[in-house]
Design an enzyme around this catalytic site. Structure first.
Site, PDB file in Angstrom:
ATOM      1  N   THR A 323     -48.890  78.350 -33.976  1.00  0.00           N
ATOM      2  CA  THR A 323     -50.120  77.583 -33.813  1.00  0.00           C
ATOM      3  C   THR A 323     -50.056  76.355 -34.711  1.00  0.00           C
ATOM      4  OG1 THR A 323     -52.543  77.634 -33.985  1.00  0.00           O
ATOM      5  CG2 THR A 323     -51.331  78.970 -35.572  1.00  0.00           C
ATOM      6  N   HIS A 375     -48.900  93.941 -42.411  1.00  0.00           N
ATOM      7  CA  HIS A 375     -48.214  94.625 -43.503  1.00  0.00           C
ATOM      8  C   HIS A 375     -47.902  96.083 -43.171  1.00  0.00           C
ATOM      9  CE1 HIS A 375     -46.515  94.783 -47.365  1.00  0.00           C
ATOM     10  NE2 HIS A 375     -47.410  94.077 -48.032  1.00  0.00           N
TER      11      HIS A 375
END
Length: 404
Positions: A323, A375
């Site tokens: 992006t 994560h």
């Protein structure tokens, strides 16, 4: 000959759609391939066009109604004969409501008048035969809102003139509109990403001077060689991301329940901003595409997104997303994940900054890079090294070609 106008066939990932806008009304002549209605899904707005020259005979689904895949939404009358007779049939119902004192308004306008409790007699009609259109209702709203404080002030002025509130009429107008399906779906996915992933962001910065010099040197030759395709920055970032994804396949993976799915290909999504919301069309097998093919496809995505021509198949899948907030002037940000992907790269504005180079201060065009990652799957070591690999590839573009 009458023909049923049906909603498009939705893919399995799309359950239904909503009638967004009727471009034609009953009795109105239509040319072949002229847009009839827009159907909004939670991923894209689909356009239904006229199958031939003729007249829209009957509308079965009004604006705001939910439709299923291949459901009939209208009846279309083909041929020139229908074009002459259909308006006469459509005009007859318009005269009847006037005689009976009923509301003369289009279905969309009638719905808005009922929902907002407006007085139809106060709305200026601009439609054929004195018909109140949706636009008439929208244009009436500010006037109605501006006029509403006056009666209240008049009532309070008689018993207690000092009680009048000194608020300029019309300065506090509010407008309430329903959230579109696309915006609602975007909101749902973003909320899901923030609540159901262990998202973390790591940052770095890249010296864009080598890429800018390469681009400046070959820009005209590149455009001439590749039939007008312009050499931008996105091609370099996509190629660098593909090479880095090969080195760190866990960044290209996704979580499916209790399993980790490793993808042996790089389908890179490129976020594109539109008036209706953010969409992410996908570059299939981006690792096998040349710089020219990437630049050409990204430009095509941008134009089709602007015109609402992107299909659902253009935005399904994807193993990694890029992006670019820099086109709007963003200096640094934390991009949000695009599930089920586990990482997204954020580009930002190129800005000249003083940097220490071999003990000397130099002014260099620098860009901050941001990598948001899940994560649950990626450790900080993998994420940081992946971002450093992209930095190294961009600061020495020859490494992209040499794959070193």
């Amino acid at each position: 000959m009458s023909t049923d106008i049906k909603a498009p066939t939705f893919p399995e990932s799309v359950a239904d759609g909503t009638i967004a806008t009727w471009h034609k009304q009953v009795g109105e002549a239509v040319s072949r391939d002229e847009p009839l209605v827009d159907i909004e899904t939670d991923k894209v707005v689909l356009e239904v066009v006229a199958p031939a020259d003729g007249v829209l005979k009957e509308i079965l689904k009004q604006e705001g109604d939910t439709v299923l895949s291949d459901e009939v939404v209208a009846v279309f009358e083909e041929g020139a004969a229908a074009s002459a007779s259909a308006p006469e049939k459509a005009a007859e119902p318009e005269q009847a409501p006037a005689a009976e004192g009923e509301l003369k308004a289009s279905p969309a306008a009638r719905k808005m008048i009922d929902e907002q409790g407006l007085d139809a007699s106060q709305i200026k009609a601009t439609g054929k035969g004195g018909l109140i259109t949706k636009e008439d209702v929208l244009n009436h709203k500010p006037a109605a809102a501006a006029a509403s404080p006056a009666p209240a002030a008049a009532k309070s002025a008689a018993p207690a003139p000092s009680a009048a509130v000194d608020i300029p009429a019309g300065d506090r107008v509010e407008k309430r509109v329903p959230m579109t399906r696309l915006r609602a779906r975007i909101a749902e996915r973003l909320l899901d990403a923030s609540q159901n992933t262990a998202m973390l962001t790591t940052f770095n910065e890249v010296n864009m001077q080598p890429v800018m010099e390469l681009r400046s040197q070959y820009k005209e030759l590149f455009e001439k060689t590749h039939n007008g395709t312009r050499l931008g920055f996105m091609g370099f970032f996509v190629k660098a991301a593909c090479e880095a994804l090969k080195r760190f396949p866990v960044v290209n993976a996704s979580i499916d329940g209790g399993d980790v799915v490793y993808h042996g290909y790089q389908d890179v999504g490129v976020a594109v901003s539109t008036d209706k919301g953010l969409v992410v069309p996908v570059l299939r097998d981006a690792d096998n595409m040349s710089l020219a093919q990437i630049e050409d496809k990204v430009r095509e995505f941008g134009l089709r997104a602007r015109d609402g021509k992107l299909g659902i198949e253009d935005m399904t899948g994807g193993t990694f997303t890029i992006t670019n907030g820099g086109v709007f002037g963003s200096l640094i940000s934390t991009p949000i994940l695009n599930p089920p992907q586990t990482a997204i790269l954020g580009m930002h504005k190129i800005q000249e900054r003083p940097m220490a180079v071999n003990g000397k201060v130099e002014i260099l065009p620098m860009m901050y890079l941001a990598l948001s990652y899940d994560h649950r799957l990626l450790d900080g070591k993998d994420a940081v090294q992946f971002l450093v690999a992209i930095k190294d590839l961009l600061e020495d573009p020859a490494r992209i070609l040499l794959e070193v």
